[in-house]
Motif scaffolding. Structure first.
Motif, PDB file in Angstrom:
ATOM      1  N   GLU A   1      -6.959  24.324  18.408  1.00 32.23           N
ATOM      2  CA  GLU A   1      -7.907  23.877  17.386  1.00 32.23           C
ATOM      3  C   GLU A   1      -8.310  22.407  17.479  1.00 32.23           C
ATOM      4  O   GLU A   1      -8.220  21.644  16.513  1.00 32.23           O
ATOM      5  CB  GLU A   1      -7.338  24.186  15.997  1.00 32.23           C
ATOM      6  CG  GLU A   1      -7.089  25.666  15.804  1.00 32.23           C
ATOM      7  CD  GLU A   1      -6.532  26.006  14.446  1.00 32.23           C
ATOM      8  OE1 GLU A   1      -6.342  25.084  13.613  1.00 32.23           O
ATOM      9  OE2 GLU A   1      -6.285  27.192  14.212  1.00 32.23           O
ATOM     10  N   ASP A   2      -8.743  21.996  18.644  1.00 34.75           N
ATOM     11  CA  ASP A   2      -9.217  20.627  18.901  1.00 34.75           C
ATOM     12  C   ASP A   2      -8.131  19.566  18.733  1.00 34.75           C
ATOM     13  O   ASP A   2      -8.438  18.380  18.624  1.00 34.75           O
ATOM     14  CB  ASP A   2     -10.423  20.267  18.027  1.00 34.75           C
ATOM     15  CG  ASP A   2     -11.651  21.100  18.385  1.00 34.75           C
ATOM     16  OD1 ASP A   2     -11.782  21.470  19.567  1.00 34.75           O
ATOM     17  OD2 ASP A   2     -12.462  21.382  17.494  1.00 34.75           O
ATOM     18  N   LYS A   3      -6.892  19.941  18.718  1.00 35.93           N
ATOM     19  CA  LYS A   3      -5.783  18.986  18.654  1.00 35.93           C
ATOM     20  C   LYS A   3      -5.389  18.615  20.079  1.00 35.93           C
ATOM     21  O   LYS A   3      -4.411  19.107  20.628  1.00 35.93           O
ATOM     22  CB  LYS A   3      -4.577  19.575  17.903  1.00 35.93           C
ATOM     23  CG  LYS A   3      -4.877  20.023  16.501  1.00 35.93           C
ATOM     24  CD  LYS A   3      -5.159  18.840  15.597  1.00 35.93           C
ATOM     25  CE  LYS A   3      -5.216  19.281  14.159  1.00 35.93           C
ATOM     26  NZ  LYS A   3      -6.467  19.110  13.508  1.00 35.93           N
TER      27      LYS A   3
ATOM     28  N   GLU B   1     -16.907  20.883  26.793  1.00 33.97           N
ATOM     29  CA  GLU B   1     -17.585  21.056  25.517  1.00 33.97           C
ATOM     30  C   GLU B   1     -17.427  22.513  25.086  1.00 33.97           C
ATOM     31  O   GLU B   1     -17.417  23.426  25.911  1.00 33.97           O
ATOM     32  CB  GLU B   1     -19.074  20.711  25.653  1.00 33.97           C
ATOM     33  CG  GLU B   1     -19.345  19.275  26.019  1.00 33.97           C
ATOM     34  CD  GLU B   1     -18.882  18.310  24.950  1.00 33.97           C
ATOM     35  OE1 GLU B   1     -19.070  18.613  23.750  1.00 33.97           O
ATOM     36  OE2 GLU B   1     -18.317  17.259  25.299  1.00 33.97           O
ATOM     37  N   ARG B   2     -17.300  22.703  23.788  1.00 33.36           N
ATOM     38  CA  ARG B   2     -17.205  24.065  23.251  1.00 33.36           C
ATOM     39  C   ARG B   2     -18.522  24.787  23.440  1.00 33.36           C
ATOM     40  O   ARG B   2     -19.586  24.210  23.296  1.00 33.36           O
ATOM     41  CB  ARG B   2     -16.861  24.029  21.776  1.00 33.36           C
ATOM     42  CG  ARG B   2     -15.448  23.558  21.541  1.00 33.36           C
ATOM     43  CD  ARG B   2     -15.126  23.657  20.106  1.00 33.36           C
ATOM     44  NE  ARG B   2     -14.536  24.972  19.899  1.00 33.36           N
ATOM     45  CZ  ARG B   2     -13.955  25.336  18.787  1.00 33.36           C
ATOM     46  NH1 ARG B   2     -13.918  24.512  17.779  1.00 33.36           N
ATOM     47  NH2 ARG B   2     -13.419  26.525  18.656  1.00 33.36           N
TER      48      ARG B   2
END
Length: 74
Positions: free
Chosen positions: A25-27, A72-73
């Motif tokens: 989660e973007d951590k 990038e997502r």
């Protein structure tokens, strides 16, 4: 020196690898990286990719010199 190279090594043949490292989660932290290893006796952390000490694996972001590129997502 190895018996296979009695006069030393005059050159190396390079190989490359591409791996995907998943961060939750973007951590994006060294703490979540499978290449971050702790030395519990000394309470130190090391990067197995760069062989450098990681002073704080819990801060957000990757240290300078880390070879992991975040995509990038989609």
């Amino acid at each position: 020196m190895s018996q296979e190279f009695p006069n030393g090594v005059s050159y190396f043949t390079d190989g490359e690898i591409s791996l995907t490292v998943h961060f939750p989660e973007d951590k994006v932290k060294c703490h979540y990286c499978p290449f971050c290893r702790s030395e519990s006796d000394l309470n130190r952390y090391w990067c197995r990719l760069t062989n450098r000490m990681i002073y704080n694996p819990y801060i957000l972001g990757l240290p300078d010199g880390c070879p992991i590129q975040i995509s990038e997502r989609k």
